[in-house]
Scaffold this motif. Structure first.
Motif, PDB file in Angstrom:
ATOM      1  N   ASP A 158      49.260  72.087  64.404  1.00 19.18           N
ATOM      2  CA  ASP A 158      48.284  71.136  63.887  1.00 19.18           C
ATOM      3  C   ASP A 158      47.754  70.210  64.971  1.00 19.18           C
ATOM      4  N   ARG A 211      55.712  72.005  61.659  1.00 21.18           N
ATOM      5  CA  ARG A 211      54.448  71.482  62.176  1.00 21.18           C
ATOM      6  C   ARG A 211      54.735  70.676  63.438  1.00 21.18           C
ATOM      7  N   ILE A 218      53.401  75.756  63.403  1.00 18.84           N
ATOM      8  CA  ILE A 218      52.084  75.343  62.918  1.00 18.84           C
ATOM      9  C   ILE A 218      51.512  74.354  63.923  1.00 18.84           C
ATOM     10  N   LYS A 247      44.640  71.806  66.645  1.00 17.06           N
ATOM     11  CA  LYS A 247      43.398  71.681  65.877  1.00 17.06           C
ATOM     12  C   LYS A 247      42.901  70.232  65.867  1.00 17.06           C
ATOM     13  N   TYR A 248      43.825  69.292  65.925  1.00 12.76           N
ATOM     14  CA  TYR A 248      43.438  67.884  66.010  1.00 12.76           C
ATOM     15  C   TYR A 248      42.649  67.630  67.292  1.00 12.76           C
ATOM     16  N   VAL A 255      43.975  67.402  59.173  1.00 12.91           N
ATOM     17  CA  VAL A 255      44.844  68.394  59.795  1.00 12.91           C
ATOM     18  C   VAL A 255      46.104  68.592  58.973  1.00 12.91           C
ATOM     19  N   LYS A 256      46.688  67.501  58.488  1.00 13.81           N
ATOM     20  CA  LYS A 256      47.911  67.610  57.693  1.00 13.81           C
ATOM     21  C   LYS A 256      47.659  68.375  56.404  1.00 13.81           C
ATOM     22  N   ALA A 303      47.301  72.026  57.172  1.00 12.63           N
ATOM     23  CA  ALA A 303      48.587  72.602  57.568  1.00 12.63           C
ATOM     24  C   ALA A 303      49.464  72.878  56.353  1.00 12.63           C
ATOM     25  N   PRO A 359      46.156  75.592  61.895  1.00 14.56           N
ATOM     26  CA  PRO A 359      45.457  75.330  60.636  1.00 14.56           C
ATOM     27  C   PRO A 359      44.049  74.782  60.856  1.00 14.56           C
ATOM     28  N   SER A 360      43.054  75.585  60.551  1.00 11.79           N
ATOM     29  CA  SER A 360      41.667  75.163  60.733  1.00 11.79           C
ATOM     30  C   SER A 360      40.836  75.379  59.477  1.00 11.79           C
TER      31      SER A 360
END
Length: 222
Positions: free
Chosen positions: A144, A183, A142, A147-148, A158-159, A162, A111-112
């Motif tokens: 996440d 996630r 997912i 991406k973090y 990020v959450k 996501a 997720p970005s």
């Protein structure tokens, strides 16, 4: 003549080489997850790209076998039109189907962004079709945590991304009783991921040389 561009190192062997109009070697082509430049008017030589990635071409004979084993009159348009043009071990999955052996589908999303665009949806649309054709479970991861680390986002951002991306994925209408979406931060735990990540990398069984070939990482992106 081919235009002059800087050749970049993909760290998976020698870059693809395009030819100019006189058949002479021109500027080197390369493909990685972020760029697909080419010096040829015909575009990237995908036959060379398939070989470079260690894949196999999805040819007419494989498509015909797929239709026969899956008992479908026609394959998905993305497969029929060559959007998906290469594979690893698709024949192994077809062998499993013929032998009545069980398998599951696995895919994921990093997720970005707040919403998924068409490019993000293409693999999910194809995966939905595969789930319907073979009537198998599906796992969607997912990432996440990725991406973090790499996008320098905070945990709240990020959450939120996501959750919004998961809603987009759910809207594709995968089989609700045969689909598991999770996630990394939620399922594995934030503390575990933040403190054990390096140990997990060291314990991974995939050799670094193979990882570079499959992901196009180089020494600066490992």
């Amino acid at each position: 003549m081919a235009s002059e561009t800087d050749a970049l190192d993909t760290s998976i062997g020698k870059p693809l080489v395009a030819a100019d109009q006189n058949g002479q070697n021109a500027v080197e082509d390369f493909v990685d997850p972020w760029n697909v430049p080419t010096s040829s008017m015909k575009g990237v030589d995908y036959d060379k790209l398939i070989k470079k990635f260690g894949c196999s071409a999805i040819d007419d004979s494989l498509i015909e076998r797929f239709k026969r084993v899956a008992k479908v009159e026609e394959v998905h348009p993305l497969l029929r039109r060559g959007v998906f043009f290469s594979h690893r071990d698709l024949h192994v999955i077809l062998d499993c189907v013929e032998k009545g052996q069980k398998f599951y589908l696995y895919t994921g999303r990093g997720p970005s962004s707040d919403a998924m665009h068409l490019g993000h949806l293409i693999p999910f649309l194809f995966t939905k079709w595969l789930q319907e054709v073979f009537d198998v479970p599906l796992i969607i991861q997912i990432t996440d945590d990725e991406k973090y680390y790499w996008k320098h986002l905070n945990l709240k951002e990020v959450k939120e991304m996501a959750v919004k991306n998961i809603k987009d994925i759910i809207a594709i209408c995968f089989h609700p009783d045969k689909t598991f979406i999770f996630r990394n931060f939620e399922y594995m735990g934030i503390r575990f991921l933040l403190t054990k990540r390096c140990r997990l990398f060291r314990r991974h069984s995939l050799k670094f040389s193979k990882a570079k070939q499959r992901t196009l990482f180089n020494s600066l992106r490992n």
